[in-house]
Design a protein around this motif. Structure first.
Motif, short mmCIF file in Angstrom:
data_model
loop_
_atom_site.label_atom_id
_atom_site.label_comp_id
_atom_site.label_asym_id
_atom_site.label_seq_id
_atom_site.Cartn_x
_atom_site.Cartn_y
_atom_site.Cartn_z
N ALA A 21 0.77 -1.08 -0.19
CA ALA A 21 0.04 0.10 0.10
C ALA A 21 0.90 1.23 0.09
O ALA A 21 0.68 2.29 -0.73
CB ALA A 21 -0.89 -0.08 1.23
N GLN B 169 2.51 2.23 -3.44
CA GLN B 169 1.85 2.58 -4.73
C GLN B 169 1.76 4.40 -4.62
O GLN B 169 1.78 4.97 -3.79
CB GLN B 169 0.20 2.18 -4.22
N ARG C 143 -11.77 5.77 0.42
CA ARG C 143 -11.92 4.87 1.51
C ARG C 143 -13.15 3.96 1.63
O ARG C 143 -13.10 3.07 2.27
CB ARG C 143 -11.37 5.23 2.73
N PRO D 208 -3.25 4.90 -1.73
CA PRO D 208 -2.95 4.03 -2.68
C PRO D 208 -3.94 4.22 -3.99
O PRO D 208 -5.02 4.11 -3.66
CB PRO D 208 -2.69 2.86 -2.12
N TYR E 222 -6.91 1.66 -4.34
CA TYR E 222 -7.74 1.24 -3.11
C TYR E 222 -9.48 1.63 -3.56
O TYR E 222 -10.08 0.69 -3.19
CB TYR E 222 -7.64 2.36 -1.84
N ASP F 39 -1.52 -5.18 -7.19
CA ASP F 39 -1.90 -4.07 -6.26
C ASP F 39 -3.24 -4.20 -5.67
O ASP F 39 -3.73 -3.98 -4.54
CB ASP F 39 -1.45 -2.65 -6.58
N LEU G 152 -4.43 -4.82 -2.05
CA LEU G 152 -5.05 -3.89 -1.10
C LEU G 152 -6.69 -4.38 -0.54
O LEU G 152 -7.35 -4.05 0.26
CB LEU G 152 -5.41 -2.50 -1.95
N GLN H 109 -6.10 -6.50 2.41
CA GLN H 109 -5.93 -5.49 3.43
C GLN H 109 -7.23 -5.14 3.85
O GLN H 109 -7.47 -5.06 5.14
CB GLN H 109 -5.09 -4.44 2.99
N ARG H 110 -8.03 -4.63 3.06
CA ARG H 110 -9.34 -3.95 3.47
C ARG H 110 -10.28 -5.19 3.88
O ARG H 110 -11.06 -4.66 4.78
CB ARG H 110 -9.98 -3.42 1.99
#
Length: 338
Positions: free
Chosen positions: A185, A188, A195, A221, A224, A269, A273, A276-277
């Motif tokens: 993240a 990037q 978000r 990033p 995202y 990427d 991400l 992660q989210r």
């Protein structure tokens, strides 16, 4: 401190709305509520004398300051993003009178047949948002925020919801993957990032869709918001369609001058991400359930496990998370009553 559900706050909200509209007979009915403390109220259609439907945003000042919302709304509108129009504002009281964008969100009208059209329009708005230079002093999707997000998953989903205490090997697995996700993240290109750019925060109006719930924008990033749009917290699509929409966004982003990497790297990427989210949202949903008494979110947890199952096999570097999922998380989920 006036909670939005308290009788005193309800009286203040109604009196303010009547004064703001000049309609002494106006009544309000709940339109929607945030996961935070903001709530939205529509002038009841049967209210005599109401010239047009309007929305009251109630943001109790001690609980949810409305000023960040107003600042970001103005920034986005100047950049050409379709956002709700403000008709009357009272920052001190925490009330705004907004245009009524209608009842259903994009999440309520999108389906397999119209998704391509709706997502094309959503990409229009996303590219406008990403073209806006983040203002000086804006928050960043940086190390501190990423560490906080990682902590949500372990504290609230693993410990509180599943009752798991990880041993050293399991903790090392999770920490290794979280570190790799954070590094990805941070590496990037950084752009203005909503978000929560997903269908429930988009209103299908013309021109539009209109973008909602933007007060937490940060410098973040570039992949995202695109992965948030297509891998929604409340609505799932076949992976093949998601990959196609990500490729279409990438094509348009390149043409618009958004700093995306080549497609193969962008796909990676976006996948990372997304992971992660998904972990963060699992933590947030568990916190909403156990701390805030908001029980409607946690039943969506299996959606995020399914997202992980789709993506983790693509990336050898994330296999420690897949091992943890199989060895500890899935058995713990199976023990929770349906």
């Amino acid at each position: 401190m006036s909670h939005p559900e308290s009788p005193d706050r309800a009286d203040a909200r109604l009196n303010w709305a009547r004064a703001a509209t000049g309609d002494e007979g106006l009544q309000l009915q709940r339109a929607s509520v945030d996961a935070g403390f903001r709530s939205y109220w529509r002038a009841a259609p049967e209210a005599a004398g109401t010239p047009a439907s309007v929305i009251v945003m109630d943001s109790p000042p001690a609980l949810e300051d409305v000023r960040p919302w107003l600042r970001l709304r103005e920034l986005l509108e100047r950049g050409g993003v379709r956002v709700p129009r403000v008709l009357v504002e009272d920052v001190e009281a925490g009330f705004l009178l907004l245009e009524d964008l209608g009842g259903p969100t994009l999440a309520q009208v999108i389906d397999a047949d119209n998704a391509d059209t709706h997502f094309e329009a959503a990409i229009d708005q996303l590219l406008k948002l990403q073209a806006i230079a983040p203002p000086e002093g804006m928050g960043e999707f940086g190390e501190a925020l990423l560490q906080r997000d990682a902590g949500l998953f372990e504290e609230w989903f693993l410990r509180r919801h599943l009752g798991l205490e990880l041993d050293c090997d399991d903790s090392d697995r999770l920490e290794l993957v979280q570190r790799r996700l954070m590094d990805n993240a941070l590496a990037q290109a950084q752009v203005l990032t909503h978000r929560d750019f997903m269908p429930r925060n988009l209103m299908p109006v013309q021109p539009g869709p209109a973008v909602l719930d933007f007060q937490d924008c940060v410098r973040g990033p570039v992949a995202y918001d695109a992965v948030s749009l297509f891998k929604d917290a409340f609505l799932s699509w076949p992976l093949q369609r998601v990959d196609g929409w990500l490729a279409r966004y990438h094509e348009r982003a390149v043409a618009a001058g958004v700093p995306v990497p080549p497609l193969a790297r962008f796909r990676r990427d976006a996948d990372w991400l997304g992971v992660q989210r998904h972990l963060k949202i699992l933590g947030i949903f568990a916190r909403l359930h156990y701390r805030d008494g908001k029980t409607k979110y946690l039943p969506d947890a299996p959606r995020f496990i399914a997202y992980l199952d789709e993506v983790l096999p693509r990336h050898a570097e994330l296999q420690p998370l897949a091992e943890l999922l199989d060895a500890r998380i899935r058995p713990a989920l199976a023990r929770i009553p349906a």
